[in-house]
Design an enzyme around this catalytic site. Structure first.
Site, PDB file in Angstrom:
ATOM      1  N   LYS A   8       0.859  -1.187   0.113  1.00 24.96           N
ATOM      2  CA  LYS A   8       0.253  -0.036  -0.118  1.00 24.96           C
ATOM      3  C   LYS A   8       0.866   1.362  -0.053  1.00 24.96           C
ATOM      4  O   LYS A   8       0.616   2.269  -0.866  1.00 24.96           O
ATOM      5  CB  LYS A   8      -0.734   0.113   1.234  1.00 24.96           C
ATOM      6  CG  LYS A   8      -1.551   1.214   1.661  1.00 24.96           C
ATOM      7  CD  LYS A   8      -2.380   1.203   2.704  1.00 24.96           C
ATOM      8  CE  LYS A   8      -1.764   1.623   4.022  1.00 24.96           C
ATOM      9  NZ  LYS A   8      -1.277   3.159   4.046  1.00 24.96           N
ATOM     10  N   ASN A   9       1.824   1.361   0.798  1.00 22.60           N
ATOM     11  CA  ASN A   9       3.004   2.451   0.897  1.00 22.60           C
ATOM     12  C   ASN A   9       3.520   2.808  -0.281  1.00 22.60           C
ATOM     13  O   ASN A   9       4.099   3.762  -0.260  1.00 22.60           O
ATOM     14  CB  ASN A   9       3.573   2.231   2.180  1.00 22.60           C
ATOM     15  CG  ASN A   9       2.699   2.688   3.548  1.00 22.60           C
ATOM     16  OD1 ASN A   9       1.520   2.987   3.407  1.00 22.60           O
ATOM     17  ND2 ASN A   9       3.152   2.826   4.728  1.00 22.60           N
ATOM     18  N   CYS A  63      -4.421  12.930  12.998  1.00 21.87           N
ATOM     19  CA  CYS A  63      -5.133  11.411  13.263  1.00 21.87           C
ATOM     20  C   CYS A  63      -4.761  10.853  14.481  1.00 21.87           C
ATOM     21  O   CYS A  63      -4.228  11.469  15.512  1.00 21.87           O
ATOM     22  CB  CYS A  63      -4.496  10.771  11.933  1.00 21.87           C
ATOM     23  SG  CYS A  63      -2.978  10.026  12.185  1.00 21.87           S
ATOM     24  N   ARG A 119       0.804  14.909  13.204  1.00 19.45           N
ATOM     25  CA  ARG A 119       1.468  14.771  11.710  1.00 19.45           C
ATOM     26  C   ARG A 119       1.643  15.930  10.673  1.00 19.45           C
ATOM     27  O   ARG A 119       0.649  16.100   9.974  1.00 19.45           O
ATOM     28  CB  ARG A 119       0.770  13.411  11.039  1.00 19.45           C
ATOM     29  CG  ARG A 119       0.894  12.261  11.914  1.00 19.45           C
ATOM     30  CD  ARG A 119       0.122  10.998  11.378  1.00 19.45           C
ATOM     31  NE  ARG A 119       1.061  10.460  10.164  1.00 19.45           N
ATOM     32  CZ  ARG A 119       0.682   9.342   9.642  1.00 19.45           C
ATOM     33  NH1 ARG A 119      -0.341   8.615   9.934  1.00 19.45           N
ATOM     34  NH2 ARG A 119       1.295   8.722   8.602  1.00 19.45           N
ATOM     35  N   ASP A 153       5.392   0.964  11.960  1.00 14.41           N
ATOM     36  CA  ASP A 153       4.182   0.111  11.443  1.00 14.41           C
ATOM     37  C   ASP A 153       4.012  -0.965  11.877  1.00 14.41           C
ATOM     38  O   ASP A 153       3.005  -1.827  11.723  1.00 14.41           O
ATOM     39  CB  ASP A 153       4.106   0.369   9.895  1.00 14.41           C
ATOM     40  CG  ASP A 153       3.746   1.864   9.418  1.00 14.41           C
ATOM     41  OD1 ASP A 153       3.302   2.652  10.218  1.00 14.41           O
ATOM     42  OD2 ASP A 153       3.787   1.914   8.198  1.00 14.41           O
ATOM     43  N   ARG A 211      -8.443  -0.307   5.084  1.00 12.94           N
ATOM     44  CA  ARG A 211      -7.613   0.668   4.367  1.00 12.94           C
ATOM     45  C   ARG A 211      -6.470   0.080   4.021  1.00 12.94           C
ATOM     46  O   ARG A 211      -5.852   0.664   2.876  1.00 12.94           O
ATOM     47  CB  ARG A 211      -7.284   1.816   5.583  1.00 12.94           C
ATOM     48  CG  ARG A 211      -8.500   2.896   5.685  1.00 12.94           C
ATOM     49  CD  ARG A 211      -7.975   3.944   6.313  1.00 12.94           C
ATOM     50  NE  ARG A 211      -6.774   4.302   6.136  1.00 12.94           N
ATOM     51  CZ  ARG A 211      -5.529   5.006   6.598  1.00 12.94           C
ATOM     52  NH1 ARG A 211      -5.617   4.981   7.922  1.00 12.94           N
ATOM     53  NH2 ARG A 211      -4.348   5.231   5.964  1.00 12.94           N
TER      54      ARG A 211
HETATM   55  C1  UD1 Z   1       4.650   7.308   6.185  1.00 11.55           C
HETATM   56  C2  UD1 Z   1       4.062   5.811   6.061  1.00 11.55           C
HETATM   57  C3  UD1 Z   1       3.460   5.310   7.519  1.00 11.55           C
HETATM   58  C4  UD1 Z   1       4.479   5.404   8.366  1.00 11.55           C
HETATM   59  C5  UD1 Z   1       5.367   6.606   8.553  1.00 11.55           C
HETATM   60  C6  UD1 Z   1       6.640   6.274   9.262  1.00 11.55           C
HETATM   61  C7  UD1 Z   1       3.184   6.257   3.736  1.00 11.55           C
HETATM   62  C8  UD1 Z   1       1.804   6.308   2.982  1.00 11.55           C
HETATM   63  N1  UD1 Z   1       2.812   6.158   5.344  1.00 11.55           N
HETATM   64  O1  UD1 Z   1       3.839   8.158   6.844  1.00 11.55           O
HETATM   65  O2  UD1 Z   1       2.523   4.110   7.332  1.00 11.55           O
HETATM   66  O3  UD1 Z   1       3.984   4.978   9.792  1.00 11.55           O
HETATM   67  O4  UD1 Z   1       5.825   6.960   7.044  1.00 11.55           O
HETATM   68  O5  UD1 Z   1       7.405   5.464   8.850  1.00 11.55           O
HETATM   69  O6  UD1 Z   1       4.182   5.785   3.408  1.00 11.55           O
HETATM   70  N2  UD1 Z   1       6.974  15.330  10.301  1.00 11.55           N
HETATM   71  C9  UD1 Z   1       7.327  16.540  10.492  1.00 11.55           C
HETATM   72  N3  UD1 Z   1       6.959  17.192   9.559  1.00 11.55           N
HETATM   73  C10 UD1 Z   1       6.422  16.843   8.321  1.00 11.55           C
HETATM   74  C11 UD1 Z   1       6.569  15.517   7.817  1.00 11.55           C
HETATM   75  C12 UD1 Z   1       6.819  14.753   8.961  1.00 11.55           C
HETATM   76  O7  UD1 Z   1       7.408  16.928  11.704  1.00 11.55           O
HETATM   77  O8  UD1 Z   1       6.521  17.965   7.349  1.00 11.55           O
HETATM   78  C13 UD1 Z   1       7.379  14.137  11.336  1.00 11.55           C
HETATM   79  C14 UD1 Z   1       5.817  13.319  11.662  1.00 11.55           C
HETATM   80  O9  UD1 Z   1       4.966  14.027  12.561  1.00 11.55           O
HETATM   81  C15 UD1 Z   1       6.565  12.245  12.353  1.00 11.55           C
HETATM   82  C16 UD1 Z   1       8.007  11.895  11.423  1.00 11.55           C
HETATM   83  O10 UD1 Z   1       8.044  13.229  10.915  1.00 11.55           O
HETATM   84  O11 UD1 Z   1       6.931  12.269  13.702  1.00 11.55           O
HETATM   85  C17 UD1 Z   1       7.752  10.815  10.374  1.00 11.55           C
HETATM   86  O12 UD1 Z   1       6.726  11.140   9.623  1.00 11.55           O
HETATM   87  P1  UD1 Z   1       6.614  10.654   8.061  1.00 11.55           P
HETATM   88  O13 UD1 Z   1       7.706   9.781   7.750  1.00 11.55           O
HETATM   89  O14 UD1 Z   1       6.349  11.937   7.295  1.00 11.55           O
HETATM   90  O15 UD1 Z   1       5.316   9.822   8.070  1.00 11.55           O
HETATM   91  P2  UD1 Z   1       4.428   9.593   6.617  1.00 11.55           P
HETATM   92  O16 UD1 Z   1       5.158   9.905   5.447  1.00 11.55           O
HETATM   93  O17 UD1 Z   1       2.984  10.497   7.157  1.00 11.55           O
END
Ligand code: UD1
Length: 418
Positions: free
Chosen positions: A22-23, A118, A123, A305, A397
């Site tokens: 999915k990811n 969420c 996030r 995850d 999902r």
């Molecule tokens: C992706 C995965 C999710 C997984 C996560 C961490 C997908 C679709 N989802 O989520 O399943 O749990 O990686 O491995 O691939 N952060 C910030 N600012 C930003 C972006 C992120 O502070 O602009 C922080 C987030 O709050 C979190 C950390 O960075 O603490 C990592 O998040 P991130 O890797 O961005 O998660 P996703 O990409 O949303």
């Protein structure tokens, strides 16, 4: 609303196939917007999030069709797009943010709803936005939407303060059509980032270093449609491995997943689970689980995850374990539900201390997010009596026919509509 009824105590045995990731599929579907003509993705799992992305693409002017028995998803993009990703769809799937980079790069504008928080944390998407600004985009926030505009994006050197998976993917996609060179530092090294890069390269993008923490992208004028097969889902595979382990089973998990799951496989072996590589995948034999501590971290560390599923296993292990969550600030929603099944877990800030070997008991429980739902299913497989898992739309999902796969391995599991 559907729920799952699971009667625990069955030992799982047999072969199970891992679905497409999915990811990886979600950013790859967003990436189709970058290419002129038709792109066909193979091995796309049939999931609610994938359907949400299909609806988003349609609202953006891209026609698509999904042949579910072949897992083939083809997208035909259009030279123009309304460039609007509406709140109604985005609020159901945070990963919709990966549309922002492709829309800006291909069409020069985007109006994408802010995803909001969420169940597992706030996030934010600040790192996505500041990187695009550095590439020359003008960004405003208004009425819950990100409004972004640019002429052609300009290559830039971007340093991510925090490792962000979708952030890295978004900016890598945006950079493929930018003018000049973009260098991403402290980039996410997740295999899904590499899968996305491989597909973009097939479309004509010039990318080096995906899978390391420095990715270099040399922008090109245009990308062309291609056909690309998506990698297997390492988190689904990890969940199935834990299902085998927690029931003391003997299961052959089929798919090229061992190279993607090193941290999980090594940790589970440390806990006493027998895991052997086979030519088709991994064979898992569970017995006598021992408690071991774990800390989540970005790839190649132990994935956040898999944290909830690992916690379910630790509830049945001998000894006490500490599970530390370092990625998301609120990712222990499953603890209260596991406790309803008799688990002994104490939360100490970012750490959960699990007193193992509890005899879990079936109970009505509520799924709170995707991976939390999986941990409840796993706990139920090992519990005495029947567990009713409610709100399984979270599970739908991200897991393709989980109950069918588990039932084929001998689990007593049934989906009922209420
Ligand atoms: C992706 C995965 C999710 C997984 C996560 C961490 C997908 C679709 N989802 O989520 O399943 O749990 O990686 O491995 O691939 N952060 C910030 N600012 C930003 C972006 C992120 O502070 O602009 C922080 C987030 O709050 C979190 C950390 O960075 O603490 C990592 O998040 P991130 O890797 O961005 O998660 P996703 O990409 O949303």
């Amino acid at each position: 609303m559907d729920k799952l009824l699971i009667t625990g105590g069955q030992v799982l045995r047999g072969d199970v196939f891992v679905s497409g990731a999915k990811n990886a599929a979600l950013p790859l579907l967003a990436a189709t917007l970058l290419a002129e003509g038709e792109t066909c993705l193979l091995n796309v799992p049939n999931l609610r999030d994938i359907d949400t992305m299909r609806r988003l693409l349609l609202s953006l002017g891209a026609e698509s069709h999904y042949v579910s028995n072949e897992k083939r998803f083809c997208v035909q993009t259009s030279p123009t797009s309304p460039c609007l990703a509406h709140y109604d769809l985005v609020r159901t799937m945070r990963a919709s943010i990966v549309l922002l980079g492709p829309l800006l790069a291909r069409y020069g504008k985007a109006k994408v709803s802010l995803p909001g928080g969420c169940a597992i944390g706030a996030r934010p998407v600040n790192l996505h936005l500041s990187a695009l600004e550095k590439m020359g985009a003008k960004i405003d926030l208004a009425d819950g939407y990100i409004l972004a505009e640019c002429d052609r994006l300009q290559g830039a050197e971007i340093w991510f303060d925090t490792v962000t998976v979708t952030g890295t993917e978004n900016i890598m996609m945006a950079a493929t059509l930018a003018q000049g060179k973009t260098i991403l530092r402290n980039a996410a090294r997740e295999p899904e980032v590499r899968d996305l890069a491989n597909c973009l390269i097939q479309m004509g993008a010039r990318i080096e270093g995906a899978g390391t923490d420095t990715i270099t992208i040399e922008g090109v004028e245009a990308l062309q449609g291609t056909t690309y097969s998506i990698m297997p889902d390492r988190i689904e595979a990890g969940t199935l491995i834990v299902a085998a382990a927690i029931t003391g089973g003997d299961v052959h998990v089929i798919g090229d997943i061992a190279p993607l799951l090193d941290s999980v496989i090594i940790k589970l072996r440390d806990c006493g689970v027998k895991i052997e590589s086979t030519p088709q995948g991994v064979r898992v034999i569970g017995n006598g689980i021992i408690s071991r501590d774990v800390t989540t971290s970005p790839y190649p560390g132990f994935p956040t995850d898999m944290q909830a599923q690992y916690m379910a296993l630790m509830c049945r292990a001998k000894g006490v374990s500490s599970i530390e969550e370092t990625i998301f600030e609120n990712r222990f929603m499953h603890v209260a539900e596991l406790r309803r099944m008799g688990a002994q877990i104490e939360i100490q800030g970012p750490r959960a201390v699990v007193r193992g070997a509890a005899q879990l008991k079936g109970a009505p429980v509520m799924a709170t997010d995707l991976r939390a739902s999986a941990s409840l299913v796993l706990a139920a497989l090992a519990a005495e009596g029947t567990t009713e898992v409610q709100r399984i739309y979270h599970l739908d999902r991200g897991y393709e026919q989980l109950e069918t796969k588990l039932a084929a391995l001998g689990a007593q599991i049934e989906r009922v509509s209420s």
